[in-house]
Scaffold this motif. Sequence first.
Motif, PDB file in Angstrom:
ATOM      1  N   GLU A 251       0.815  -1.216   0.000  1.00 15.75           N
ATOM      2  CA  GLU A 251       0.000   0.000   0.000  1.00 15.75           C
ATOM      3  C   GLU A 251       0.846   1.262   0.000  1.00 15.75           C
ATOM      4  OE1 GLU A 251      -2.672  -0.237   3.316  1.00 15.75           O
ATOM      5  OE2 GLU A 251      -4.032  -1.605   2.275  1.00 15.75           O
ATOM      6  N   SER A 252       2.141   1.093   0.242  1.00 13.05           N
ATOM      7  CA  SER A 252       3.004   2.257   0.408  1.00 13.05           C
ATOM      8  C   SER A 252       3.139   3.064  -0.884  1.00 13.05           C
ATOM      9  CB  SER A 252       4.386   1.783   0.856  1.00 13.05           C
ATOM     10  OG  SER A 252       5.290   2.855   0.840  1.00 13.05           O
ATOM     11  N   ILE A 253       3.342   4.375  -0.721  1.00 12.25           N
ATOM     12  CA  ILE A 253       3.607   5.185  -1.911  1.00 12.25           C
ATOM     13  C   ILE A 253       5.120   5.332  -2.108  1.00 12.25           C
ATOM     14  CG2 ILE A 253       1.436   6.485  -2.057  1.00 12.25           C
ATOM     15  CD1 ILE A 253       2.856   8.728  -0.508  1.00 12.25           C
ATOM     16  N   ASN A 254       5.874   4.861  -1.137  1.00 15.12           N
ATOM     17  CA  ASN A 254       7.332   4.856  -1.246  1.00 15.12           C
ATOM     18  C   ASN A 254       7.768   3.809  -2.297  1.00 15.12           C
ATOM     19  OD1 ASN A 254       9.963   3.601  -0.660  1.00 15.12           O
ATOM     20  ND2 ASN A 254      10.076   5.143   0.952  1.00 15.12           N
ATOM     21  N   VAL A 255       8.547   4.263  -3.258  1.00 21.65           N
ATOM     22  CA  VAL A 255       8.866   3.414  -4.405  1.00 21.65           C
ATOM     23  C   VAL A 255       9.617   2.139  -4.017  1.00 21.65           C
ATOM     24  CG1 VAL A 255      10.016   3.308  -6.658  1.00 21.65           C
ATOM     25  CG2 VAL A 255       8.845   5.395  -5.958  1.00 21.65           C
ATOM     26  N   THR A 256      10.586   2.248  -3.108  1.00 24.27           N
ATOM     27  CA  THR A 256      11.360   1.053  -2.740  1.00 24.27           C
ATOM     28  C   THR A 256      10.517   0.074  -1.921  1.00 24.27           C
ATOM     29  OG1 THR A 256      12.330   2.321  -0.930  1.00 24.27           O
ATOM     30  CG2 THR A 256      13.701   1.979  -2.867  1.00 24.27           C
ATOM     31  N   ASP A 257       9.648   0.598  -1.064  1.00 26.17           N
ATOM     32  CA  ASP A 257       8.741  -0.277  -0.310  1.00 26.17           C
ATOM     33  C   ASP A 257       7.820  -1.032  -1.260  1.00 26.17           C
ATOM     34  OD1 ASP A 257       9.758   0.436   2.076  1.00 26.17           O
ATOM     35  OD2 ASP A 257       8.084   1.711   2.706  1.00 26.17           O
ATOM     36  N   LYS A 258       7.286  -0.267  -2.200  1.00 24.81           N
ATOM     37  CA  LYS A 258       6.348  -0.852  -3.151  1.00 24.81           C
ATOM     38  C   LYS A 258       7.024  -1.964  -3.953  1.00 24.81           C
ATOM     39  CE  LYS A 258       3.410   1.392  -6.370  1.00 24.81           C
ATOM     40  NZ  LYS A 258       2.850   2.667  -6.852  1.00 24.81           N
ATOM     41  N   LYS A 259       8.268  -1.688  -4.346  1.00 32.14           N
ATOM     42  CA  LYS A 259       9.047  -2.662  -5.108  1.00 32.14           C
ATOM     43  C   LYS A 259       9.263  -3.922  -4.254  1.00 32.14           C
ATOM     44  CE  LYS A 259      12.429  -3.936  -8.165  1.00 32.14           C
ATOM     45  NZ  LYS A 259      12.927  -5.097  -7.436  1.00 32.14           N
ATOM     46  N   ALA A 260       9.600  -3.716  -2.980  1.00 30.51           N
ATOM     47  CA  ALA A 260       9.802  -4.855  -2.077  1.00 30.51           C
ATOM     48  C   ALA A 260       8.507  -5.667  -1.961  1.00 30.51           C
ATOM     49  CB  ALA A 260      10.251  -4.361  -0.704  1.00 30.51           C
ATOM     50  N   GLY A 261       7.381  -4.948  -1.855  1.00 29.00           N
ATOM     51  CA  GLY A 261       6.082  -5.608  -1.777  1.00 29.00           C
ATOM     52  C   GLY A 261       5.816  -6.458  -3.011  1.00 29.00           C
ATOM     53  N   GLN A 262       6.154  -5.904  -4.173  1.00 32.52           N
ATOM     54  CA  GLN A 262       5.937  -6.639  -5.423  1.00 32.52           C
ATOM     55  C   GLN A 262       6.845  -7.866  -5.513  1.00 32.52           C
ATOM     56  OE1 GLN A 262       3.563  -6.308  -7.626  1.00 32.52           O
ATOM     57  NE2 GLN A 262       2.697  -4.480  -6.698  1.00 32.52           N
ATOM     58  N   ASP A 263       8.092  -7.724  -5.056  1.00 35.24           N
ATOM     59  CA  ASP A 263       9.022  -8.862  -5.067  1.00 35.24           C
ATOM     60  C   ASP A 263       8.478  -9.988  -4.192  1.00 35.24           C
ATOM     61  OD1 ASP A 263      10.661  -7.457  -6.716  1.00 35.24           O
ATOM     62  OD2 ASP A 263      12.118  -6.901  -5.172  1.00 35.24           O
ATOM     63  N   LEU A 264       7.956  -9.585  -3.034  1.00 35.86           N
ATOM     64  CA  LEU A 264       7.397 -10.568  -2.112  1.00 35.86           C
ATOM     65  C   LEU A 264       6.174 -11.251  -2.729  1.00 35.86           C
ATOM     66  CD1 LEU A 264       7.270 -11.828   0.723  1.00 35.86           C
ATOM     67  CD2 LEU A 264       5.857  -9.881   1.413  1.00 35.86           C
ATOM     68  N   LEU A 265       5.301 -10.434  -3.326  1.00 36.65           N
ATOM     69  CA  LEU A 265       4.088 -10.974  -3.936  1.00 36.65           C
ATOM     70  C   LEU A 265       4.439 -11.991  -5.020  1.00 36.65           C
ATOM     71  CD1 LEU A 265       1.015 -10.916  -4.117  1.00 36.65           C
ATOM     72  CD2 LEU A 265       1.186  -8.966  -5.660  1.00 36.65           C
ATOM     73  N   LYS A 266       5.458 -11.658  -5.798  1.00 30.56           N
ATOM     74  CA  LYS A 266       5.867 -12.538  -6.888  1.00 30.56           C
ATOM     75  C   LYS A 266       6.322 -13.897  -6.328  1.00 30.56           C
ATOM     76  CE  LYS A 266       8.845 -12.700 -10.885  1.00 30.56           C
ATOM     77  NZ  LYS A 266      10.315 -12.643 -10.880  1.00 30.56           N
TER      78      LYS A 266
END
Length: 326
Positions: free
Chosen positions: A31-46
Amino acid sequence: KKERAIEIEDLYAEICNGSRLHLSKAITLLESINVTDKKAGQDLLKKLLPQTGNSIRIGITGVPGAGKSTFIEAFGLQLAERGSKVAVLAIDPSSTVTGGSILGDKTRMETLARHKNAFIRPSPSSGTLGGVHRKTRETMLLCEAAGYDIILIETVGVGQSETVVRGMVDFFMLLVLTGAGDELQGMKKGIMELADAIIVHKADGDNLKLAKKTVREYSQLLHFLQPATLGWTTIAMPVSSLQKTGLDKVWETITNFQDQMIVSGVWNERRQSQTKDWFHSMIRDRLIDNFFSEKGKRELVTDLEGQLLSGDITVANAVDRIFSNE
Ligand code: GDP
């Protein structure tokens, strides 16, 4: 960077272990708008993606006061007691516009929230409906990876959020109240055509007789409507969440639906087309974001609006002007 990788490994392991705390943390990353957090979230989701998809996704809508949270608590508790793991998510269109919310926050459904087999996440409170849509879908996938086998997605029956939720669930139900005569006329036929079941709620006490009559009225009306799911006949039924009557019937209906739709192939087809639609809507969102983040685009649009309204140019001229200098 290395720390991030360790953090994702840790979240991954803990989520697979069923930790609600880590599940919450992962959702916050997405949910974060922080780009690196969001990227980490996507990596985890993947990484978790192979463990997703194994749940029944159920959407629930109804006007404020229809009893959605009371129903979800009673229904969810019954399922959790039987050993299912139940996740409750929400899409609240009011919170995306004003920051305020019709659905209220986490304090609702307190008993369910405390149950070891339940996880409740309030609606993402910022962003466009498109953004909220993405976050809720991704949250749903994380919950599935965490072992939740029943996902309940609640939304308010106002605006377009019903269509958004219909687009991410297998089974969709509409909670209505008695006094169908008036309500049926006011109700958009469109919403009824999204539903696989219509729950005539608060069917208890003095209201029981009227509720049964309302069920008959809806049943008659449903004959004239397009069913929401190919091969399924939408049914109306009375439920009281206070007295806990009719809840078994709701669950039985949902499992019948699942059995039939898996056999007919509709279950899988719907999920695949939902994923494709989601992909396409994210492409559209990205294009719009990119467009407006370009320098001067907003000003240009405002300027052309002025020219349009004073009759200097046509709409097609204005659109051409926007894209001609690319
Ligand atoms: P929501 O806005 O749709 O989430 O509705 P709530 O769950 O907050 O319920 C609105 C009101 O309806 C509350 O006062 C509830 O106590 C009442 N209510 C909810 N379910 C039932 C029910 O099954 N029977 C009766 N009689 N009242 C109910």
